[in-house]
Every structure is written in C-alpha cells, then in structure tokens.
Design a protein around this motif. Structure first.
Motif, PDB file in Angstrom:
ATOM      1  N   ASP A 123       0.651  -1.189   0.027  1.00 32.87           N
ATOM      2  CA  ASP A 123       0.155  -0.006   0.052  1.00 32.87           C
ATOM      3  C   ASP A 123       0.893   1.350   0.161  1.00 32.87           C
ATOM      4  OD1 ASP A 123       0.909  -0.124   2.548  1.00 32.87           O
ATOM      5  OD2 ASP A 123      -0.847   0.612   3.630  1.00 32.87           O
ATOM      6  N   PRO A 145      -3.408   8.752   3.264  1.00 32.45           N
ATOM      7  CA  PRO A 145      -1.948   8.920   2.802  1.00 32.45           C
ATOM      8  C   PRO A 145      -1.700   8.990   1.423  1.00 32.45           C
ATOM      9  CG  PRO A 145      -2.697   6.533   3.185  1.00 32.45           C
ATOM     10  CD  PRO A 145      -3.823   7.614   3.262  1.00 32.45           C
ATOM     11  N   TYR A 146      -2.466   8.505   0.482  1.00 33.34           N
ATOM     12  CA  TYR A 146      -2.417   8.908  -1.083  1.00 33.34           C
ATOM     13  C   TYR A 146      -2.345  10.360  -1.130  1.00 33.34           C
ATOM     14  CZ  TYR A 146      -3.901   4.146  -0.222  1.00 33.34           C
ATOM     15  OH  TYR A 146      -4.136   2.754   0.297  1.00 33.34           O
ATOM     16  N   ARG A 201      -6.079   0.634   5.294  1.00 27.68           N
ATOM     17  CA  ARG A 201      -5.730  -0.807   5.638  1.00 27.68           C
ATOM     18  C   ARG A 201      -6.378  -1.722   6.559  1.00 27.68           C
ATOM     19  NH1 ARG A 201       0.519  -2.596   4.680  1.00 27.68           N
ATOM     20  NH2 ARG A 201       0.450  -4.614   5.425  1.00 27.68           N
ATOM     21  N   ASN A 257      -1.754   3.800   7.533  1.00 23.64           N
ATOM     22  CA  ASN A 257      -2.892   3.892   6.378  1.00 23.64           C
ATOM     23  C   ASN A 257      -4.388   3.423   7.052  1.00 23.64           C
ATOM     24  OD1 ASN A 257      -4.604   3.978   4.190  1.00 23.64           O
ATOM     25  ND2 ASN A 257      -2.888   2.643   2.993  1.00 23.64           N
TER      26      ASN A 257
END
Lengths: 340, 247, 285
Positions: free
Chosen positions: A80, A114-115, C16, C13
């Motif tokens: 990820d 986060p992206y 996730r 994240n």
C-alpha cells in the motif's frame, strides 16, 4: 510573505529552471481548451488560459487510483505504498488553489489520507493571477483571492510579475533560477490597481446571504423538483468540480483470482445508487433529492464542519452541464425563489 | 470442481467471441479456473446437456434460438449475455425498426426465401432472465473478465446504471455538443471509459440506454443543440430498437 | 470517540484492514449469523477499544468492505462480535466463511452511545429486527456493569418468532428481575407466548421515569418516528433519546461522502445521534 518583481521575459528561465529539478505540470492546450498536463517546453505553458477541463484535483486525487494490492488466500495487504514524484504545478488560479485547500480539510485532517497527502507533499504550487470569465463567480465566496497554500504566486502586471513568495522552497527556486528584484512602492500600487480591476471585472455579485439557513428553510421548495426534472444524472458536475471528493471503492481481482487491487474512483452523489444500502433502501431515490443534496452539502454540510462553503466559483460545473444547471442559478433561486 | 462453461453464439458477427480470444495475455489463466466444455467459435464439438455457466452472444432470430435460450436458462445456474445483440438487440434488431416483414421485403425482395422458423430479432435479455450482462459492440475484454470473475464468485451484477458523461469528463474530452455534433453518451450506459469519444468519435449508444438516464431531459438537450427528437431517436435506434425508447 | 491507537500514529494507512481470525460462528436465524473475530496482531488487538454503537469496516479482499456495528460489549476484551445479515456481496461472502478463516477489520469508527452520561440512569432500549445488533453491545455492557445503571427496559420486535435474534439469551433474561424485557412479533406462530403487534404497542405496558431515563433506538428507518412519538408521549427529553442510523458507507472515515445525512456524515458524526440532533438533520427520520 515577501515579494519580488520578475520581468515578464524571464518566465521561460523560471520554467526551464524548475523543469531541471521537477516534473513541471501546467495549463496546456487540448482540442481548443486547456488541461493540466506535462510542460515539455516553456512555450507549451498557456498562462493565458481561462480554465481547464478538469481541475488540479486530478493531480492529487486521480480519477482512478490503486489503494493497495492484496492476496486473497490470507486476506493480506501486499503493498500500500504511495509513490509520488517531486513536481511543480505551475499556473494555478486562485480558485483552484482554494479548491485544494478545501480538499486538504477532508484528506489531511482526521484520518489522514496517505495517498492524497503523499502527492500533496511532493508538489510545489505556483499560482498565477487571472481574468474573470462569464462563468466565474469566485467573487461570491472570496476565492478570487488566495492568501496561503502556494509556494509562489505571480500577479501579472503587464511587463512584469509581482511575485508573492510564501515558502522556503519557493524562495530558493526563485533565487536559483530567475533574476528578480525588490519591489518598489510603485509596484505595490500597480499590484493593488490590477487586483481592484480584477474585482470589478465580474459581471455580477451573487447575493449569498443566509445561504445555509435558506437551504433548510426551502428544503421542500418545488425548485428542487424543477431542477431534478432537468438533471441528466450524468455526474459531469462532480467530476469537473475542484472540491468534489466523493469516491467509490472497488476490488479488482487479477485474472488468476489469487491476488488483486483495491481501487478507488471518483463518484457522484448524482448517481442513483450513491445512497442505497445493501438490502435495498435508497435514501436519495429521486433526482430532485440528489440535486438538492449536492448543494445542501456544498453550502451547508461542509460549512458546518470547516466554516467555508465547498465551492470556489470556478464555473466548471456550469460549463460541463448539458442541462444548463449552474450553482449561480441555484443560489439565485434560493435567494429569490423560483428557477429561471 | 471448476464450473462448466459453455459459450453460445446466436445471430451476430461473433465479434464478441473474437474479443474473448483477444484476452490472449490472460486467457490461459482464466481457462485454468473454468472447465470450458463448449465454445461455438473455437471448438467443433457438440454442446453438452449439462453445464453451470452459459455465456451467450447474439440475438435470437429463429424459433430454434428461442427454444435454445429457454433450455439454457433451465440448465445453467448462471447466464451471462455479452455484446449489444444479446443485451439490447443491437445491430440484429435493426430489422425491427421498419417492421420485420417490410424490412425483409425491402432487403430480399418480394420473392426472398424466408428462413425456416424466422422470428423478429430479440435480445437474449428480452427472452430470458439473465444474471449478468456485458454490454457493448464489441465487448470490452477487461469488463468481460471482471464480470466473469464476479459470476464465478457469486457476486452481484454491478454493471453501471448511469449515463457516461462523467467518464468522458475524467478523460478530459471536449463535449461533442460544443462542437455541434450529436453524441449519445448523455443517455448511454457507462462502463466503457468513454473510449469512442476519447478516440474522437461521438457515442453511438452501443451499450444501450442507461437505466438512470433522464430521457425527457436529454430530449431538451438534443433540441437545444439543434437535433430534434426524431433525429436523436434515429441515432438511438442503431443499437436500441429492441426496446421502445421515448424521449 | 474511541479510535484504535494505531490510527493515531503517523504513517498508518486508515484504509488498510487488519487481518482478523474468525474464532466462532453462531447461526442465529436463516439470514443472520453471529461472528466472533480476533485481530491477529497483538499490539493492534491490545489497543482496540470501543464504545457501544461504534462500527467496524469488515473487509474481504476481492469482494469489498461493509460497515458493521459491533454487537459485543466493550468489556469483552480481545474479541469482537458482529451480528451480520446476508444482504449484499460482502455479507454473503462473510456468511460463506468458516471458523479459522481470516477477514479484515478497520475501526472502530464513528460515535457510539454516550456510555458515561448514561451511567446512573434508567435505560429504555427499543430495537426492531436487525436493529438489535448495535443495541446488543449496549445491553451486554449494561449487563456486565449492571450496578452502574438504574431500571433497564428492553423492547424488541421482529416480524416473526424465527427472526428474533439472540433468542436463546433473551428467553433466559425474561425471567430475571433486573431487566424488563418484552418481545413482540408481527406474525406469531404456534409456539409464541410473548406479545403480538408492533413494538410501539409495548409502550402501554411499561412505566418509565422520564426525568431519569435515557432512550436508545435502532431498527428499520420507518420505525424511528413512531417509537420517538411514544417516547415523547412518555415525556422523555429529546436530547436523552438516542438513535442509530444505517447509511451506505465506503470509507468509514468521513472522506468518501456516501453516508451523508443532512449536513452530517453518519460515519464520523454518527451513527448514533441524539434525537435533537436527528431532528435537525434533513431526511434523517
């Protein structure tokens, strides 16, 4: 913030200098319109652009993006990581910088995305002043000005640019790549008159008084049914909006069905199943309720959290809507009653 | 046990089955997951009596087709209709536009020999209930793989229901209406990534009318741009004669 | 609002999922099962704490995610119970899983019931159908800390006796004197000895002290208005009546936009709202 003056003829130096260190993205021509694209040569850069087809949000929150790769057998994430190359987005109008600041509130506060963050942090923003067009109404929200969120902002004074420098990186880049001088009081005066002329250039001033309150007071107004009848439910407005951030998440399996990717895509509250839950209940079944929600959220829902409306008056949705629905028209209808 | 799959072609140019062979890169991986017991285009064998998944291309144009489809529905646990002909009637169903008898006479003349058991062309979807559709002329291989994957895992059909302008916007295409050209994307089911428009050709509606399209509103859009409803409908009828479309 | 510790650490994240093992599956009805999950990572499991009414995103890679409210009590450490109806792709895929299989969990998310505030008060819980799932967490919590609460009344209605969830437990509770529990069904069968009719009908059978009672409601969307009417008739305060909403969700963390209700998001502002807030949310009730 400090200010410098850069000669107009120096612009190619600046762009070339940036390109030596960064990928440079800016407004370039496409099929008679403009898009944010890779600037291969300073001459590609069209700082005279009116607006772009898609807003710069595509550079930070792409229309489709992989969130993570996974393995089916043990339901485990394989990867990820977000890879974001250093780049400069050159030539943003104040509406679009404001649009990013509004997106930042959603993606970079609680539960940081986060992206988005990775792309945002790897990107320098260079703003440029603009002229108003028929579909612009940034003056309604005060987004015709931008006071923070950029590295450098260039205000066009004709033969020279009035350069506002906000970040250390911006200062370094300017210093390294282009000749500039200190501002004089004449420069500042001209900057003021250019800004004033810009403010006067808008064809109208939108009355936005008590807008959130009116959205509640006129929640059952027939104006929404009229707009619902016209709406094509195509979602074009959401796609071209610099502040629409809704997304859908889908898992796609690789052909061997053993691994795959979880992806997200831009979504639109105008789509019929946007608010439908698994066992069939749809909380916004009618087109009218969906059109209404778009405005309700932008002018009140978002505002209730961040004290700003979720619109920067760029006019892209009006340009994109084949049915001719425009936020200006909706705001006017709310203020005066009745759709034109 | 791998699900037994048959691929059946009715009236069509078999373009969608050809598309399936174009999956090349992944065909072997996909074939590893299924027991492909019959593929009309690629095999010479006979269709088995028992199978789990039936993939059907083409429109029904004979009584034999209709009987076959009903048998397929009774036999297969999952039926997937692929391509415009199977989903909306497509090109095959244009024969209905002028009336099937009149059309036949027009093409083949008064003395044209009538094929045995000929019926008015009908999409698979209009004859039997199907579980999944892959619309388009021809089908998109990625979409086909995705739908097949969903079918194999028992996930529900998720074919997009909204018209495709949104997808066109994400590709940063300039709208054909702005260039004075008629484009059917405004009423056509999305899922094709606006491929034709991105390549410079207006949408011809091969994926069928989007279930969520607002047809009366689209009529106004057509008229405002100088295309009356009759003209728009004649465009729409290229792929959509199987169902009555009212603008 | 409780969030698992890991989300507060930089660089984690929030999309996730953490792998979690299914440690038990209980068939409740034809369509509902109770899953017990254990987060595999020791640290994450240790940090996982929640309030009744909060939810998790259940993740099955290849299928997708679905928001599911937690049914177990916060006091039950190390395990999370989810009561899940087979309704969409994710829940169907979960139903096909077996003990020992691994799924993914993100959360806990959202705002739950005001547990601290409710302590020392009477509680009236009203559930319809699957609405018992989030309330079950609250009920179990009250059960575990019974001395902290005053009078506890539970009204629970379903369509028919087969759809009454956790009946094995409720049948025992009916005989306890520290809970007043009334079950009702729309359509009884031969074995049914409890009440018949809508859950709202049960209000004439109970007595509450409106000055010291908190209400909690969860059920199908049509139910809320009628139950709230009954509570208001009993003169309960609008800001002591709590409702839990279900909306479509993708992210669970206030980004994807799907769960909008009025000017709020169900995932971060709810799913539990008090009635005063809910009254001021367009299209909520």
């Amino acid at each position: 913030m400090f200010f410098r003056i850069m000669d107009r003829s120096r612009m190619p130096d600046l762009v070339r200098g940036l390109a030596a260190e960064y990928e440079v993205i800016g407004p370039i021509a496409k099929d008679g319109k403009f898009v944010f694209g890779k600037v291969e040569d300073p001459s590609d850069l069209r700082l005279d652009y009116d607006t772009t087809l898609l807003p710069p949000k595509k550079l930070f929150f792409p229309p489709e993006e992989q969130m993570m790769r996974f393995r089916v057998a043990d339901n485990e994430v394989v990867d990820d990581e977000v890879y974001a190359a250093p780049r400069v987005v050159f030539g943003l109008h104040s509406c679009d910088i404001n649009g990013l600041l509004l997106m930042d509130n959603v993606f970079m506060r609680d539960y940081e995305d986060p992206y988005y963050r990775a792309r945002r942090e790897s990107t320098l923003l260079v703003g440029v002043s603009c002229t108003s067009s028929e579909t612009c109404f940034c003056n309604a929200w005060g987004t015709d000005e931008v006071h923070w969120g950029f590295d450098i902002f260039l205000t066009d004074l004709g033969d020279r640019y009035f350069v506002s420098v906000q970040s250390v990186k911006g200062a370094e880049l300017l210093d390294r790549h282009v000749e500039s001088r200190e501002i004089t009081s004449e420069d500042t005066e001209e900057f003021q008159s250019v800004t004033a002329a810009f403010k006067d250039s808008f064809s109208e001033t939108l009355d936005t008084s008590q807008l959130p309150l009116l959205l509640d007071a006129k929640f059952n107004s027939p104006m929404w049914d009229e707009l619902g009848d016209r709406c094509l439910s195509c979602g074009a407005c959401s796609m071209v909006c610099p502040t629409c951030y809704c997304f859908d998440v889908v898992d796609r399996l690789a052909p061997d069905q053993k691994s795959g990717a979880r992806e997200r895509r831009w979504d639109s509250c105008q789509f019929g199943e946007f608010a439908a839950v698994a066992h069939g209940q749809n909380f916004r079944e009618s087109r009218a309720s969906r059109v209404k929600y778009r405005y309700y959220h932008k002018q009140w829902g978002y505002l209730s959290k961040f004290e700003r409306v979720l619109c920067v008056g760029c006019g892209r949705c009006q340009r994109a809507c084949l049915a001719g629905i425009s936020p200006r028209e909706v705001v006017k209808a709310l203020e005066t009653g009745g759709v034109q | 046990m791998a699900p037994r799959v048959v691929v059946i072609g009715l009236a069509s140019d078999f373009g969608c089955q050809v598309q399936m062979t174009n999956i090349e890169d992944h065909l072997l991986e996909v074939l590893g997951l299924i027991d492909l017991t019959y593929w009309q285009l690629a095999s010479s064998g006979h269709m088995p009596d028992e199978y789990d998944v039936a993939i059907v291309e083409g429109a029904a144009t004979t009584q034999e087709h209709l009987d076959l489809l009903r048998r397929v529905r009774e036999t297969a646990g999952v039926v997937i209709a692929i391509g415009s002909c199977a989903v909306t009637g497509g090109i095959s169903a244009i024969a209905n536009a002028a009336g099937i008898e009149e059309g036949f006479a027009l093409v083949y003349g008064e003395r044209g020999r009538v094929a045995l058991g000929r019926v008015a062309p009908a999409s698979v979807v209009s004859v039997i209930d199907v579980d999944y559709i892959v619309p388009g002329c021809p089908i998109d291989t990625d979409e086909f793989l995705h739908v097949l994957s969903r079918a194999l895992h028992g996930l529900r059909d998720k074919t997009p229901r909204q018209p495709m302008c949104f997808a066109c916007k994400t590709r940063e295409n300039v709208c054909f209406f702005e260039k004075g050209q008629l484009c059917l994307g405004v009423v056509t089911r999305s899922g094709c990534h606006a491929r034709c428009v991105t390549l410079g050709r207006p949408c011809t509606g091969c994926r069928g009318i989007a279930p969520e399209a607002n047809l009366p509103a689209a009529r106004i859009v057509f008229e405002d741009h100088g295309f009356d409803a009759e003209r728009a409908l004649s465009y729409i009828s290229l792929y959509n004669t199987n169902e009555e479309v009212v603008l | 609002m409780k969030t698992a510790l890991a989300y507060q650490q930089a660089g984690v994240n929030p999309y996730r999922p953490w792998p979690a093992r299914i440690t038990s599956i209980l068939d409740l009805t034809e369509k509902e099962k109770l899953f017990e999950l254990r987060i595999i990572d020791d640290e994450v499991r240790g940090a996982f704490s929640f309030d009744s009414g909060q939810f998790v995103e259940l993740s099955i890679f290849g299928v997708g995610e679905a928001p599911i409210s937690i049914s177990s009590a916060p006091s039950k450490q190390g395990f999370i119970e989810l009561c899940v109806r087979e309704a969409g792709d994710v829940t169907s895929a979960l139903h096909a899983k077996r003990c020992g299989d691994i799924v993914g969990i993100r959360g806990p998310f959202g705002r739950g019931f005001p547990m601290q505030e409710m302590k020392g008060h009477d509680v009236l819980l009203v559930a319809g159908g699957l609405g018992i799932a989030p309330l079950k967490s609250l009920i179990n919590h009250i059960h575990d800390e019974r001395h902290e609460f005053g009078k506890v009344t539970i009204l629970y209605g379903a369509r028919n006796p087969d759809e009454i969830l956790f009946r094995y437990q409720f049948d025992m509770w009916k005989h306890r004197d520290d809970f007043e529990l009334i079950l009702t069904v729309d359509v009884p069968d031969d074995t049914w000895t409890d009440e018949v009719g809508r859950v709202t009908r049960l209000f004439e059978m109970i007595e509450i002290d409106p000055k010291k009672t908190y209400g909690a409601i969860c059920g199908p969307p049509v139910m809320y208005r009628y139950v709230i009417d009954e509570m208001r008739r009993k003169e309960m305060d609008v800001d002591r009546i709590y409702v839990s909403f279900e909306r479509r969700m993708k992210c669970g963390i206030g980004k994807c936009g799907h769960c909008g209700v009025g000017h709020q998001y169900t995932c971060i502002d709810g799913p539990v709202f008090n009635y005063w807030e809910a009254m001021n949310l367009q299209e909520a009730i």
